[in-house]
Scaffold this motif. Structure first.
Motif, PDB file in Angstrom:
ATOM      1  N   ALA A 173       0.979  -1.149   0.181  1.00 42.11           N
ATOM      2  CA  ALA A 173       0.057   0.012  -0.052  1.00 42.11           C
ATOM      3  C   ALA A 173       0.933   1.316  -0.043  1.00 42.11           C
ATOM      4  CB  ALA A 173      -0.943  -0.094   1.209  1.00 42.11           C
ATOM      5  N   PRO A 174       0.367   2.276  -0.346  1.00 47.14           N
ATOM      6  CA  PRO A 174       1.128   3.647  -0.519  1.00 47.14           C
ATOM      7  C   PRO A 174       1.180   3.934   1.017  1.00 47.14           C
ATOM      8  CG  PRO A 174      -0.939   4.067  -1.360  1.00 47.14           C
ATOM      9  CD  PRO A 174      -0.981   2.490  -1.204  1.00 47.14           C
ATOM     10  N   PRO A 175       2.097   5.016   0.946  1.00 42.70           N
ATOM     11  CA  PRO A 175       1.983   5.790   2.676  1.00 42.70           C
ATOM     12  C   PRO A 175       0.511   6.353   2.806  1.00 42.70           C
ATOM     13  CG  PRO A 175       3.960   6.395   1.368  1.00 42.70           C
ATOM     14  CD  PRO A 175       3.189   5.740   0.323  1.00 42.70           C
ATOM     15  N   ALA A 176      -0.146   6.898   1.788  1.00 40.37           N
ATOM     16  CA  ALA A 176      -1.460   7.467   1.954  1.00 40.37           C
ATOM     17  C   ALA A 176      -2.249   7.190   0.869  1.00 40.37           C
ATOM     18  CB  ALA A 176      -1.127   8.867   2.554  1.00 40.37           C
ATOM     19  N   TRP A 177      -3.469   6.982   0.964  1.00 38.88           N
ATOM     20  CA  TRP A 177      -4.352   6.539  -0.007  1.00 38.88           C
ATOM     21  C   TRP A 177      -4.943   7.917  -0.635  1.00 38.88           C
ATOM     22  CZ3 TRP A 177      -4.199   2.175  -2.680  1.00 38.88           C
ATOM     23  CH2 TRP A 177      -3.874   1.121  -2.277  1.00 38.88           C
ATOM     24  N   PRO A 178      -5.138   8.165  -1.782  1.00 38.47           N
ATOM     25  CA  PRO A 178      -5.807   9.306  -2.470  1.00 38.47           C
ATOM     26  C   PRO A 178      -7.321   8.951  -2.056  1.00 38.47           C
ATOM     27  CG  PRO A 178      -4.827   7.791  -4.275  1.00 38.47           C
ATOM     28  CD  PRO A 178      -4.578   7.412  -2.917  1.00 38.47           C
ATOM     29  N   LYS A 179      -7.992   9.995  -2.228  1.00 37.99           N
ATOM     30  CA  LYS A 179      -9.567   9.958  -2.348  1.00 37.99           C
ATOM     31  C   LYS A 179     -10.308   9.103  -3.457  1.00 37.99           C
ATOM     32  CE  LYS A 179     -10.237  14.426   0.504  1.00 37.99           C
ATOM     33  NZ  LYS A 179     -10.914  15.366   0.401  1.00 37.99           N
ATOM     34  N   SER A 180     -11.078   8.657  -3.098  1.00 37.74           N
ATOM     35  CA  SER A 180     -11.911   7.848  -4.279  1.00 37.74           C
ATOM     36  C   SER A 180     -13.421   8.283  -4.413  1.00 37.74           C
ATOM     37  CB  SER A 180     -11.769   6.377  -3.873  1.00 37.74           C
ATOM     38  OG  SER A 180     -12.336   5.744  -4.927  1.00 37.74           O
ATOM     39  N   ASP A 181     -13.740   8.282  -5.352  1.00 41.12           N
ATOM     40  CA  ASP A 181     -15.280   8.301  -5.476  1.00 41.12           C
ATOM     41  C   ASP A 181     -15.999   7.014  -5.157  1.00 41.12           C
ATOM     42  OD1 ASP A 181     -14.843  10.811  -6.947  1.00 41.12           O
ATOM     43  OD2 ASP A 181     -15.458  10.099  -8.974  1.00 41.12           O
ATOM     44  N   ASP A 182     -17.238   7.448  -4.752  1.00 37.05           N
ATOM     45  CA  ASP A 182     -18.124   6.211  -4.339  1.00 37.05           C
ATOM     46  C   ASP A 182     -18.916   5.521  -5.720  1.00 37.05           C
ATOM     47  OD1 ASP A 182     -21.524   5.848  -3.197  1.00 37.05           O
ATOM     48  OD2 ASP A 182     -19.865   4.304  -2.806  1.00 37.05           O
ATOM     49  N   ILE A 183     -18.619   4.433  -6.238  1.00 37.23           N
ATOM     50  CA  ILE A 183     -19.179   3.721  -7.274  1.00 37.23           C
ATOM     51  C   ILE A 183     -20.652   4.010  -7.575  1.00 37.23           C
ATOM     52  CG2 ILE A 183     -19.515   1.592  -6.528  1.00 37.23           C
ATOM     53  CD1 ILE A 183     -18.362   0.692  -9.261  1.00 37.23           C
ATOM     54  N   GLY A 184     -21.297   4.272  -6.217  1.00 41.32           N
ATOM     55  CA  GLY A 184     -22.638   4.422  -6.366  1.00 41.32           C
ATOM     56  C   GLY A 184     -23.183   5.678  -6.997  1.00 41.32           C
ATOM     57  N   SER A 185     -22.356   6.595  -6.588  1.00 45.83           N
ATOM     58  CA  SER A 185     -22.457   7.946  -7.056  1.00 45.83           C
ATOM     59  C   SER A 185     -22.473   8.223  -8.810  1.00 45.83           C
ATOM     60  CB  SER A 185     -21.629   9.036  -6.565  1.00 45.83           C
ATOM     61  OG  SER A 185     -20.365   8.819  -6.966  1.00 45.83           O
ATOM     62  N   TRP A 186     -21.879   7.036  -9.298  1.00 44.41           N
ATOM     63  CA  TRP A 186     -21.915   7.255 -10.751  1.00 44.41           C
ATOM     64  C   TRP A 186     -22.942   6.756 -11.378  1.00 44.41           C
ATOM     65  CZ3 TRP A 186     -16.234   4.799 -11.941  1.00 44.41           C
ATOM     66  CH2 TRP A 186     -15.381   5.729 -11.244  1.00 44.41           C
ATOM     67  N   ALA A 187     -23.924   6.179 -10.805  1.00 43.46           N
ATOM     68  CA  ALA A 187     -25.103   5.892 -11.231  1.00 43.46           C
ATOM     69  C   ALA A 187     -24.986   5.095 -12.642  1.00 43.46           C
ATOM     70  CB  ALA A 187     -26.250   6.760 -11.182  1.00 43.46           C
ATOM     71  N   MET A 188     -24.128   4.199 -12.679  1.00 45.31           N
ATOM     72  CA  MET A 188     -23.585   3.324 -14.107  1.00 45.31           C
ATOM     73  C   MET A 188     -24.920   2.365 -14.468  1.00 45.31           C
ATOM     74  SD  MET A 188     -19.862   2.555 -13.381  1.00 45.31           S
ATOM     75  CE  MET A 188     -19.334   1.981 -14.743  1.00 45.31           C
ATOM     76  N   GLY A 189     -25.851   2.091 -13.781  1.00 45.26           N
ATOM     77  CA  GLY A 189     -26.979   1.300 -14.092  1.00 45.26           C
ATOM     78  C   GLY A 189     -27.882   1.882 -14.416  1.00 45.26           C
ATOM     79  N   ALA A 190     -28.107   3.154 -14.317  1.00 42.97           N
ATOM     80  CA  ALA A 190     -29.384   4.224 -14.348  1.00 42.97           C
ATOM     81  C   ALA A 190     -30.259   3.832 -15.514  1.00 42.97           C
ATOM     82  CB  ALA A 190     -28.954   5.773 -14.374  1.00 42.97           C
ATOM     83  N   ALA A 191     -29.393   3.657 -16.893  1.00 46.91           N
ATOM     84  CA  ALA A 191     -30.191   3.239 -18.003  1.00 46.91           C
ATOM     85  C   ALA A 191     -30.866   1.987 -18.303  1.00 46.91           C
ATOM     86  CB  ALA A 191     -29.012   3.853 -19.427  1.00 46.91           C
ATOM     87  N   MET A 192     -30.442   1.312 -17.338  1.00 48.93           N
ATOM     88  CA  MET A 192     -31.160  -0.202 -17.274  1.00 48.93           C
ATOM     89  C   MET A 192     -32.552  -0.168 -16.786  1.00 48.93           C
ATOM     90  SD  MET A 192     -29.201  -2.715 -18.516  1.00 48.93           S
ATOM     91  CE  MET A 192     -29.526  -4.372 -17.633  1.00 48.93           C
ATOM     92  N   ASN A 193     -32.801   0.967 -16.025  1.00 49.69           N
ATOM     93  CA  ASN A 193     -34.187   0.959 -15.344  1.00 49.69           C
ATOM     94  C   ASN A 193     -34.297  -0.310 -14.662  1.00 49.69           C
ATOM     95  OD1 ASN A 193     -34.561   3.717 -16.312  1.00 49.69           O
ATOM     96  ND2 ASN A 193     -34.948   2.792 -18.381  1.00 49.69           N
ATOM     97  N   ARG A 194     -35.681  -0.749 -15.010  1.00 52.45           N
ATOM     98  CA  ARG A 194     -36.338  -2.014 -14.020  1.00 52.45           C
ATOM     99  C   ARG A 194     -35.416  -3.156 -14.674  1.00 52.45           C
ATOM    100  NH1 ARG A 194     -42.101  -3.828 -15.642  1.00 52.45           N
ATOM    101  NH2 ARG A 194     -42.089  -3.850 -17.800  1.00 52.45           N
ATOM    102  N   GLY A 195     -34.889  -3.191 -15.705  1.00 50.07           N
ATOM    103  CA  GLY A 195     -34.350  -4.366 -16.440  1.00 50.07           C
ATOM    104  C   GLY A 195     -32.940  -4.917 -15.459  1.00 50.07           C
ATOM    105  N   ALA A 196     -32.385  -3.982 -14.915  1.00 55.57           N
ATOM    106  CA  ALA A 196     -31.258  -4.322 -13.672  1.00 55.57           C
ATOM    107  C   ALA A 196     -31.620  -5.497 -13.057  1.00 55.57           C
ATOM    108  CB  ALA A 196     -30.725  -3.210 -13.250  1.00 55.57           C
ATOM    109  N   GLY A 197     -32.648  -5.495 -12.345  1.00 59.18           N
ATOM    110  CA  GLY A 197     -33.117  -6.435 -11.327  1.00 59.18           C
ATOM    111  C   GLY A 197     -33.223  -7.829 -11.874  1.00 59.18           C
ATOM    112  N   VAL A 198     -33.817  -7.789 -13.182  1.00 61.05           N
ATOM    113  CA  VAL A 198     -33.838  -8.831 -13.870  1.00 61.05           C
ATOM    114  C   VAL A 198     -32.607  -9.716 -14.356  1.00 61.05           C
ATOM    115  CG1 VAL A 198     -35.188 -10.326 -15.666  1.00 61.05           C
ATOM    116  CG2 VAL A 198     -36.515  -8.431 -14.423  1.00 61.05           C
TER     117      VAL A 198
END
Length: 474
Positions: A173-198
């Motif tokens: 590991a590095p001496p200190a980790w840089p900040k990271s985005d939360d993947i949930g904030s990217w909403a990468m599945g938004a266009a899947m709509n209800r299909g994602a659950g299926v």
């Protein structure tokens, strides 16, 4: 020296694994700390709905995998070079390593980044890992890239494939980790709509899942040659989505199948040939990048395909309501699972490009939006191969008859019944799931009557043949 202690950034892209990862292995061998990074840049942002959602699952699985070796995945969003430069400033990293890509947009991006980083005194290095053979290492006797598959297969089938590099047990590991985005904030599945659950019920992402699928396939690889085209059998490898995102390397697959061969398992060559078919697609994309968006054979520019995506017949194809059961079954499998059997893909694609006389680009874009195993090279070559405009040694104009294809590869209609609910008194859950996965705007219900064919197969075939003959006289 300072550079000997500074971190190395591993820029992840379509290589979401720790095993057989040459870039990561080189960083580990240096003895320096490693900072794994994924950047949601403009190329990733343009992914279709299903592959973008599937990518998010792959990144989550990679995050968990990295945690097992004492590391983590840093997520950033933005222009790739700007993000990398910022991370270099934040962490003091003096090197950025990544796995090579072969599509023209990635090559242009990566070449620019490599030049910029080197000019700023940062080591920038790309590694192999996504293919068995680098495209510039496979050529005909005259030194030209192969344009026909079978000669390429003959040239490489006995060629040595480098063994997989070791999987690290621990990352410094590095001496200190840089900040990271939360993947949930990217909403990468938004266009899947209800299909994602299926679709999520049919997807298991990540490197560990990939190796489980590989082992399951090795247990039946001897039947691959006979079963791979059967729609009603579990005869394919099911590894495409893992290869697409690099959750497993083709070298790992190649050597695992070779071990089975050495242990006396027969029929492995049929699968290895298909693995090289994927390779062929990538080599073509690298050497002739117009494969992705233009007719590979320019003489096909005169073929009178239609582009009108709002045509009622094209809409019927997209909504899996063509009235041709095996065509509709293939498309519905895709909406429910995010995947489609390869034989069904050929039938579905032939129906669109031949019987409906619609340009292969329309289908290519639709698959690009709907497939979790979408792959730029394989998708483009597959559509052009079926359409006739791509690399193909066939001496005839290929038109798949969906009725005879179903009779041959789904003789008991088990595949059709699995995915098409209309007309069944007690349709299975898989067939009913289609109505849960599709947009509500389509307004479809399992109680609807199954449609009559939108085009006569004989008339559609005759129209396509007439257009082909007319094209040859132009």
């Amino acid at each position: 020296m300072e550079n000997e202690q500074s971190p190395i950034i591993i820029w992840y892209r379509r290589d979401l694994r720790l095993s057989d990862h040459p870039a990561l292995n080189a960083a580990v061998q240096s003895g320096r700390s490693v900072i794994p990074v994924y950047i949601l840049d403009n190329l990733a942002q343009t992914l279709g709905a299903a592959p973008k959602w599937r990518l998010s699952l792959g990144l989550e699985a990679l995050q968990q995998r990295l945690t097992q070796v004492g590391s983590r995945l840093i997520l950033r969003q933005g222009n790739a070079i700007e993000v990398l430069q910022q991370l270099v400033r934040e962490t003091g990293a003096s090197a950025v390593y990544w796995t090579r890509a072969y599509d023209p947009d990635s090559i242009e991006r990566d070449s620019s980044i490599k030049t910029t980083l080197k000019d700023q005194g940062v080591e920038a290095k790309s590694f192999s890992g996504h293919l068995l053979f680098e495209p510039w290492t496979v050529a005909t006797k005259s030194g030209q890239p192969f344009r026909v598959f079978t000669p390429m297969w003959r040239a490489v089938q006995h060629r040595d494939v480098d063994p997989p590099v070791p999987t690290p047990n621990r990352l410094i590991a590095p001496p200190a980790w840089p900040k990271s985005d939360d993947i949930g904030s990217w909403a990468m599945g938004a266009a899947m709509n209800r299909g994602a659950g299926v679709v999520a019920q049919h997807v298991r992402a990540g490197e560990e899942a990939a190796f489980d699928v590989l082992e399951a396939f090795v247990g039946r690889v001897s039947d691959y040659s006979n079963d791979r085209d059967r729609l009603d059998y579990n005869g394919t490898s099911a590894l495409a989505e893992y290869l697409s995102l690099g959750e497993i390397s083709p070298r790992s697959i190649w050597h695992r199948v070779r071990i089975s061969e050495m242990n006396g398992v027969s029929g492995t060559g049929a699968y290895l040939r298909q693995l090289v078919w994927r390779e062929f697609a990538y080599h073509l994309m690298f050497h002739t990048p117009h494969l992705l968006g233009d007719n590979w054979k320019p003489e096909w520019d005169a073929f009178p395909w239609r582009f009108d995506e709002d045509n009622p017949k094209v809409i019927a194809w997209k909504t899996a309501r063509t009235g041709i059961p095996v065509v509709d079954a293939g498309l519905r499998e895709m909406y429910v699972t995010g995947r489609m059997h390869n034989r069904a893909r050929m039938i579905v694609a032939s129906y669109l490009t031949k019987h409906l006389m619609t340009h292969w680009k329309v289908g290519l874009r639709w698959f690009e939006d709907c497939l979790v195993d979408w792959d730029p090279a394989s998708n483009a070559m597959g559509w052009q191969w079926v359409a006739g405009s791509g690399p193909d040694a066939s001496l005839f104009f290929r038109i798949f008859n969906p009725v005879t294809q179903q009779e041959k590869f789904d003789p008991s209609s088990a595949y059709v019944r699995k995915w098409v609910a209309e007309g069944q008194t007690a349709p299975p859950d898989t067939a009913l799931a289609y109505f849960e996965a599709i947009p509500r705007a389509w307004g479809l219900e399992p109680t609807d009557n199954y449609p009559a064919p939108i085009v006569s197969l004989s008339e559609g075939r005759a129209q396509a043949l007439a257009a082909y003959e007319h094209r040859k006289t132009q």
